[in-house]
Design an enzyme around this catalytic site. Structure first.
Site, mmCIF file in Angstrom:
data_model
loop_
_atom_site.group_PDB
_atom_site.id
_atom_site.type_symbol
_atom_site.label_atom_id
_atom_site.label_comp_id
_atom_site.label_asym_id
_atom_site.label_seq_id
_atom_site.Cartn_x
_atom_site.Cartn_y
_atom_site.Cartn_z
ATOM 1 N N GLY A 182 0.839 -1.205 0.000
ATOM 2 C CA GLY A 182 0.000 0.000 0.000
ATOM 3 C C GLY A 182 0.869 1.248 0.000
ATOM 4 O O GLY A 182 2.006 1.246 -0.493
ATOM 5 N N ASP A 186 1.451 -8.605 -1.506
ATOM 6 C CA ASP A 186 0.159 -8.060 -1.076
ATOM 7 C C ASP A 186 -0.920 -9.060 -1.471
ATOM 8 O O ASP A 186 -0.711 -9.901 -2.351
ATOM 9 C CB ASP A 186 -0.101 -6.697 -1.752
ATOM 10 C CG ASP A 186 -1.102 -5.849 -0.990
ATOM 11 O OD1 ASP A 186 -0.686 -4.868 -0.344
ATOM 12 O OD2 ASP A 186 -2.317 -6.162 -1.031
ATOM 13 N N ARG A 196 -7.835 2.097 10.879
ATOM 14 C CA ARG A 196 -9.025 2.179 11.732
ATOM 15 C C ARG A 196 -10.132 2.877 10.961
ATOM 16 O O ARG A 196 -9.921 3.942 10.394
ATOM 17 C CB ARG A 196 -8.669 2.969 12.988
ATOM 18 C CG ARG A 196 -9.744 2.964 14.033
ATOM 19 C CD ARG A 196 -9.077 3.154 15.385
ATOM 20 N NE ARG A 196 -9.956 3.738 16.355
ATOM 21 C CZ ARG A 196 -9.572 4.005 17.592
ATOM 22 N NH1 ARG A 196 -8.335 3.765 17.978
ATOM 23 N NH2 ARG A 196 -10.404 4.523 18.456
ATOM 24 N N ARG A 207 -10.540 0.721 19.370
ATOM 25 C CA ARG A 207 -9.129 0.336 19.334
ATOM 26 C C ARG A 207 -9.011 -1.199 19.343
ATOM 27 O O ARG A 207 -8.201 -1.786 18.641
ATOM 28 C CB ARG A 207 -8.433 0.940 20.568
ATOM 29 C CG ARG A 207 -6.935 0.902 20.550
ATOM 30 C CD ARG A 207 -6.377 1.182 21.939
ATOM 31 N NE ARG A 207 -6.796 0.172 22.899
ATOM 32 C CZ ARG A 207 -6.184 -0.988 23.076
ATOM 33 N NH1 ARG A 207 -5.116 -1.291 22.380
ATOM 34 N NH2 ARG A 207 -6.624 -1.867 23.959
ATOM 35 N N ASN A 259 -6.235 -6.526 12.838
ATOM 36 C CA ASN A 259 -4.826 -6.514 12.431
ATOM 37 C C ASN A 259 -4.019 -7.635 13.082
ATOM 38 O O ASN A 259 -3.025 -8.089 12.510
ATOM 39 C CB ASN A 259 -4.205 -5.137 12.679
ATOM 40 C CG ASN A 259 -4.571 -4.162 11.555
ATOM 41 O OD1 ASN A 259 -5.107 -4.568 10.524
ATOM 42 N ND2 ASN A 259 -4.281 -2.893 11.745
ATOM 43 N N VAL A 297 5.488 -2.396 11.041
ATOM 44 C CA VAL A 297 5.038 -1.015 10.796
ATOM 45 C C VAL A 297 3.528 -0.861 11.050
ATOM 46 O O VAL A 297 3.058 0.201 11.441
ATOM 47 C CB VAL A 297 5.373 -0.587 9.343
ATOM 48 C CG1 VAL A 297 4.957 0.852 9.075
ATOM 49 C CG2 VAL A 297 6.871 -0.748 9.057
ATOM 50 N N ASN A 337 -0.065 -0.592 12.468
ATOM 51 C CA ASN A 337 -0.566 -0.135 13.773
ATOM 52 C C ASN A 337 -1.686 -1.033 14.285
ATOM 53 O O ASN A 337 -2.372 -1.656 13.488
ATOM 54 C CB ASN A 337 -1.096 1.301 13.624
ATOM 55 C CG ASN A 337 0.033 2.304 13.744
ATOM 56 O OD1 ASN A 337 0.848 2.207 14.655
ATOM 57 N ND2 ASN A 337 0.091 3.255 12.826
ATOM 58 N N ARG A 364 9.427 13.847 12.944
ATOM 59 C CA ARG A 364 8.379 14.878 13.072
ATOM 60 C C ARG A 364 8.813 15.950 14.073
ATOM 61 O O ARG A 364 8.679 17.159 13.802
ATOM 62 C CB ARG A 364 7.061 14.228 13.510
ATOM 63 C CG ARG A 364 6.440 13.448 12.371
ATOM 64 C CD ARG A 364 5.107 12.819 12.749
ATOM 65 N NE ARG A 364 4.478 12.253 11.553
ATOM 66 C CZ ARG A 364 3.744 11.147 11.535
ATOM 67 N NH1 ARG A 364 3.525 10.465 12.640
ATOM 68 N NH2 ARG A 364 3.225 10.726 10.406
ATOM 69 N N HIS A 386 4.086 4.083 20.442
ATOM 70 C CA HIS A 386 3.749 4.921 19.295
ATOM 71 C C HIS A 386 2.280 5.312 19.435
ATOM 72 O O HIS A 386 1.401 4.675 18.901
ATOM 73 C CB HIS A 386 3.971 4.115 18.020
ATOM 74 C CG HIS A 386 3.744 4.897 16.763
ATOM 75 N ND1 HIS A 386 4.324 6.112 16.516
ATOM 76 C CD2 HIS A 386 2.995 4.615 15.660
ATOM 77 C CE1 HIS A 386 3.951 6.536 15.322
ATOM 78 N NE2 HIS A 386 3.140 5.653 14.790
HETATM 79 N N1 APR Z 1 -1.578 -9.924 3.332
HETATM 80 C C1 APR Z 1 -0.871 -9.049 2.581
HETATM 81 N N2 APR Z 1 -1.235 -7.772 2.442
HETATM 82 C C2 APR Z 1 -2.354 -7.362 3.045
HETATM 83 C C3 APR Z 1 -3.129 -8.221 3.844
HETATM 84 C C4 APR Z 1 -2.700 -9.559 3.977
HETATM 85 N N3 APR Z 1 -3.368 -10.448 4.707
HETATM 86 N N4 APR Z 1 -4.188 -7.515 4.322
HETATM 87 C C5 APR Z 1 -4.078 -6.269 3.852
HETATM 88 N N5 APR Z 1 -2.977 -6.173 3.091
HETATM 89 C C6 APR Z 1 -2.491 -5.023 2.329
HETATM 90 C C7 APR Z 1 -3.605 -4.233 1.671
HETATM 91 O O1 APR Z 1 -4.053 -4.883 0.501
HETATM 92 C C8 APR Z 1 -2.917 -2.897 1.391
HETATM 93 O O2 APR Z 1 -2.360 -2.843 0.091
HETATM 94 O O3 APR Z 1 -1.866 -4.075 3.178
HETATM 95 C C9 APR Z 1 -1.793 -2.849 2.449
HETATM 96 C C10 APR Z 1 -1.960 -1.690 3.414
HETATM 97 O O4 APR Z 1 -1.763 -0.524 2.686
HETATM 98 P P1 APR Z 1 -2.647 0.806 2.902
HETATM 99 O O5 APR Z 1 -4.058 0.440 3.158
HETATM 100 O O6 APR Z 1 -2.288 1.738 1.802
HETATM 101 O O7 APR Z 1 -2.106 1.362 4.294
HETATM 102 P P2 APR Z 1 -0.763 2.232 4.533
HETATM 103 O O8 APR Z 1 -1.116 3.662 4.488
HETATM 104 O O9 APR Z 1 0.321 1.708 3.688
HETATM 105 O O10 APR Z 1 -0.485 1.879 6.060
HETATM 106 C C11 APR Z 1 -0.063 0.565 6.420
HETATM 107 O O11 APR Z 1 1.297 1.296 8.232
HETATM 108 O O12 APR Z 1 1.695 3.337 9.203
HETATM 109 C C12 APR Z 1 0.969 2.151 9.295
HETATM 110 O O13 APR Z 1 -1.102 2.829 10.359
HETATM 111 C C13 APR Z 1 -0.526 2.385 9.158
HETATM 112 O O14 APR Z 1 -1.161 0.204 9.881
HETATM 113 C C14 APR Z 1 -1.000 1.032 8.761
HETATM 114 C C15 APR Z 1 0.172 0.506 7.923
#
Ligand code: APR
Length: 313
Positions: free
Chosen positions: A12, A34, A83, A89, A96, A119, A121, A152, A176
């Site tokens: 992501g 992913d 979230r 929470r 997750n 990474v 949360n 930051r 965090h």
């Molecule tokens: N296996 C592999 N990938 C997965 C799975 C899984 N079971 N479940 C979800 N994903 C992938 C999603 O498809 C998505 O592409 O995890 C990715 C998460 O990316 P985003 O939704 O873009 O989130 P992002 O902004 O990258 O944040 C990811 O990092 O900073 C922290 O709080 C934030 O917990 C969050 C994490």
């Protein structure tokens, strides 16, 4: 010498940004994983096609399964869901824990010697979950939060004093979240503590903004959360491990007596080397700084107990 491989699970916003910087710096070959079909492959190919323009030779690949994770020196986990409105929470923790627990089980089977950089949360709880699920030693399970939180804080200090960020250093301890512990006494501009440069109320305002740094960006973006600074913070840690830079960075580490804390993950300064978290460095804290760190770590301990309950079903 072959380039080391770094796998990033979760392609992501944060995962892809980390991949971008890692490839661009030529630190490692990068493998994205992913669950969304085509997403890791597409982003990997796009990054590969950027290589001639920037002149990097790193290989960037992507997959929807874990086969390519084998042989990774470092595995970064950003997979998860954010979230959503109406979620507590604990709801988020449950979802997750399911996602990250599954990811770590797959990863640890295939990359038994990897360093895990968590990474997703809630960060400290996910790092605890990773240690439980992988069975890896504490030196090879860590989380990225302190580098971001201190970046930051450094940003806000530099803006406030109108000085170059190059001269600003900062230290942030603890979990965090809202209870993180930015340390003004250990935050400096060219070696001068900011307590010598700014009035108390301005320092307090910068500390508050740092604590709320993630939320400030979420409120602005409306959808999604920060990814540029988080992505690069991951790379700082990964590079520290792979290049044996011996950086001293605040990371989420398992404590066994350091800072008077035992059996809990918390953000503390640590020396990073090729083997992982080589040493937690203990700073001298005032009574009030220590009390804040203890409070923050106790909140993490409660979260760890929630993870234990979820795993027990
Ligand atoms: N296996 C592999 N990938 C997965 C799975 C899984 N079971 N479940 C979800 N994903 C992938 C999603 O498809 C998505 O592409 O995890 C990715 C998460 O990316 P985003 O939704 O873009 O989130 P992002 O902004 O990258 O944040 C990811 O990092 O900073 C922290 O709080 C934030 O917990 C969050 C994490």
């Amino acid at each position: 010498m072959a380039r080391p491989k770094v796998s990033i699970v979760g392609a992501g916003a944060v995962g892809a940004t980390a991949a971008h910087w890692l490839a661009e710096r030529g630190v490692a070959d990068v493998h994205l994983v992913d669950i969304i079909e085509g997403l890791p492959q597409g982003k990997a190919l796009d990054l590969q096609e950027a290589a001639p323009l920037r002149g990097y030779d790193a290989r960037v690949t992507g997959a929807n399964n874990y086969d390519g994770v084998a042989g990774s020196a470092v595995v970064v986990v950003t997979a998860g869901i954010p979230r959503k409105p109406g979620m507590t929470r604990l709801d988020l923790l449950k979802v997750n824990t399911g996602i990250v627990g599954g990811v770590v089980a797959e990863v640890s089977k295939r990359a038994r010697d990897a360093i895990l950089v968590m990474v997703t949360n809630p960060l400290d709880m996910m790092t605890y979950l990773a240690m439980r699920k992988s069975g890896f030693p504490k030196t090879r399970v860590t989380g990225m939060a302190g580098v971001l939180d201190s970046a930051r804080f450094r940003t806000f200090i530099a803006l406030e004093l109108n000085v170059s960020v190059k001269d600003v250093d900062a230290m942030v301890l603890g979990g965090h979240g809202d209870s993180m512990v930015p340390l003004p006494r250990y935050s400096t501009v060219s070696g001068v503590p900011i307590t010598e440069l700014l009035p108390q109320e301005r320092i307090e305002a910068l500390v508050k903004r740092t604590r709320e740094g993630g939320a400030e960006i979420v409120n602005l973006l409306k959808q999604g959360s920060a990814f540029y600074a988080p992505g690069l913070s991951i790379v700082e840690m990964v590079q520290g491990f792979l290049l044996e830079e011996r950086r001293l960075l605040p990371c989420c580490c398992w404590l066994e007596g350091e800072y008077g804390l035992n059996g809990v993950f918390a953000g503390v300064p640590a020396i990073l080397s090729r083997g992982g978290v080589e040493k937690v460095v203990e700073l001298k804290l005032t009574d009030s700084e220590r009390a804040m760190l203890t409070k923050s770590a106790e909140e993490v301990r409660t979260g760890q107990a929630d993870v234990d309950k979820i795993l027990a079903g």
